[in-house]
Design an enzyme around this catalytic site. Structure first.
Site, mmCIF file in Angstrom:
data_model
loop_
_atom_site.group_PDB
_atom_site.id
_atom_site.type_symbol
_atom_site.label_atom_id
_atom_site.label_comp_id
_atom_site.label_asym_id
_atom_site.label_seq_id
_atom_site.Cartn_x
_atom_site.Cartn_y
_atom_site.Cartn_z
ATOM 1 C CE LYS A 10 10.016 6.943 5.881
ATOM 2 N NZ LYS A 10 9.744 5.592 5.300
ATOM 3 C CG PHE A 58 9.039 -3.987 6.462
ATOM 4 C CD1 PHE A 58 8.660 -2.835 7.133
ATOM 5 C CD2 PHE A 58 8.067 -4.670 5.730
ATOM 6 C CE1 PHE A 58 7.349 -2.361 7.077
ATOM 7 C CE2 PHE A 58 6.750 -4.206 5.673
ATOM 8 C CZ PHE A 58 6.398 -3.045 6.351
ATOM 9 N NE ARG A 86 -0.112 7.322 2.216
ATOM 10 C CZ ARG A 86 0.668 6.358 2.722
ATOM 11 N NH1 ARG A 86 1.318 6.566 3.882
ATOM 12 N NH2 ARG A 86 0.828 5.226 2.103
ATOM 13 C CB THR A 92 5.550 1.969 -0.123
ATOM 14 O OG1 THR A 92 4.256 2.278 0.408
ATOM 15 C CG2 THR A 92 6.511 1.677 1.006
ATOM 16 N NE ARG A 103 7.459 7.167 0.299
ATOM 17 C CZ ARG A 103 6.509 6.583 1.019
ATOM 18 N NH1 ARG A 103 5.425 6.121 0.423
ATOM 19 N NH2 ARG A 103 6.633 6.466 2.320
ATOM 20 C CG ASN A 113 10.111 5.139 1.628
ATOM 21 O OD1 ASN A 113 10.472 5.706 2.657
ATOM 22 N ND2 ASN A 113 9.069 4.335 1.593
ATOM 23 C CG HIS A 116 5.771 8.623 7.892
ATOM 24 N ND1 HIS A 116 5.292 7.338 7.887
ATOM 25 C CD2 HIS A 116 4.912 9.353 8.664
ATOM 26 C CE1 HIS A 116 4.183 7.286 8.647
ATOM 27 N NE2 HIS A 116 3.939 8.497 9.120
HETATM 28 O O1 CDP Z 1 5.299 4.634 4.179
HETATM 29 P P1 CDP Z 1 4.097 3.943 3.586
HETATM 30 O O2 CDP Z 1 2.821 4.235 4.355
HETATM 31 O O3 CDP Z 1 3.958 4.197 2.114
HETATM 32 O O4 CDP Z 1 4.363 2.371 3.683
HETATM 33 P P2 CDP Z 1 4.058 1.332 4.871
HETATM 34 O O5 CDP Z 1 3.509 0.096 4.242
HETATM 35 O O6 CDP Z 1 3.256 1.963 5.955
HETATM 36 O O7 CDP Z 1 5.505 0.976 5.430
HETATM 37 C C1 CDP Z 1 6.173 1.854 6.291
HETATM 38 C C2 CDP Z 1 7.603 1.956 5.839
HETATM 39 O O8 CDP Z 1 8.232 0.686 5.961
HETATM 40 C C3 CDP Z 1 7.798 2.310 4.365
HETATM 41 O O9 CDP Z 1 7.742 3.690 4.102
HETATM 42 C C4 CDP Z 1 9.172 1.750 4.084
HETATM 43 O O10 CDP Z 1 10.184 2.665 4.478
HETATM 44 C C5 CDP Z 1 9.229 0.521 4.982
HETATM 45 N N1 CDP Z 1 9.000 -0.703 4.212
HETATM 46 C C6 CDP Z 1 10.079 -1.540 3.922
HETATM 47 O O11 CDP Z 1 11.205 -1.232 4.307
HETATM 48 N N2 CDP Z 1 9.879 -2.687 3.210
HETATM 49 C C7 CDP Z 1 8.650 -3.041 2.774
HETATM 50 N N3 CDP Z 1 8.489 -4.155 2.087
HETATM 51 C C8 CDP Z 1 7.554 -2.202 3.054
HETATM 52 C C9 CDP Z 1 7.759 -1.034 3.786
HETATM 53 MG MG MG Z 2 2.274 3.751 6.307
#
Ligand code: CDP
Ligand code: MG
Length: 133
Positions: A10, A58, A86, A92, A103, A113, A116
């Site tokens: 990212k 978000f 993962r 996350t 991360r 973070n 992805h």
């Molecule tokens: O990336 P990951 O699959 O771990 O998390 P996700 O739940 O699919 O969310 C996608 C992306 O949204 C995350 O990697 C974060 O960058 C962002 N996010 C955020 O900004 N605030 C949150 N409360 C949850 C996710």
């Molecule tokens: Mg995700």
């Protein structure tokens, strides 16, 4: 089973020149980088890519962020590559990520973070096609 998954470095990590370290971390941990390219996507492309999150609070910020600067998109391949990636990424929220995960090492905040990774077989196909078709 040997799988393929999509990984993204990212903007916060590209900006800090962490791409070499992140790539070597994947290689050291048994994931081969089949393809890699640096791109900058538009706001529209980011909103398409993250459309599964369109109802989340978000979502807007997330799309702004992913389109805010260059990213590096990669196809990773290896045994159980989807789950493995993962696991290497960690939770996350960098504050909750386990020691030794990307991360934990590099993430700045839940939104910045650093990486992805696809979360399922189905999404890995969709996401690989999104960037490499
Ligand atoms: O990336 P990951 O699959 O771990 O998390 P996700 O739940 O699919 O969310 C996608 C992306 O949204 C995350 O990697 C974060 O960058 C962002 N996010 C955020 O900004 N605030 C949150 N409360 C949850 C996710
Ligand atoms: Mg995700």
């Amino acid at each position: 089973m040997v799988e393929r998954t999509l990984s993204i470095i990212k903007p916060d990590a590209v900006e800090r020149n962490l791409d070499i370290d992140i790539k070597s971390f994947f290689k050291k941990n048994g994931l081969k980088i089949l393809k890699s390219k640096k791109v900058k996507i538009s706001r529209e492309e980011a909103s398409e890519f993250y459309k599964v999150h369109q109802t989340k609070p978000f979502y807007n910020e997330l799309c702004n962020y992913l389109s805010s600067g260059p990213i590096i998109v990669m196809i990773l391949e290896g045994e159980n590559a989807i789950a493995k990636n993962r696991q290497l990424m960690g939770a996350t929220d960098p504050l909750k990520a386990e020691d030794g995960t990307l991360r934990k090492m590099y993430g700045i905040s839940i939104d910045k973070n650093s990486v992805h990774g696809s979360d399922s077989m189905e999404n890995s196909k969709i996401e690989i096609d999104f960037f490499f078709k």
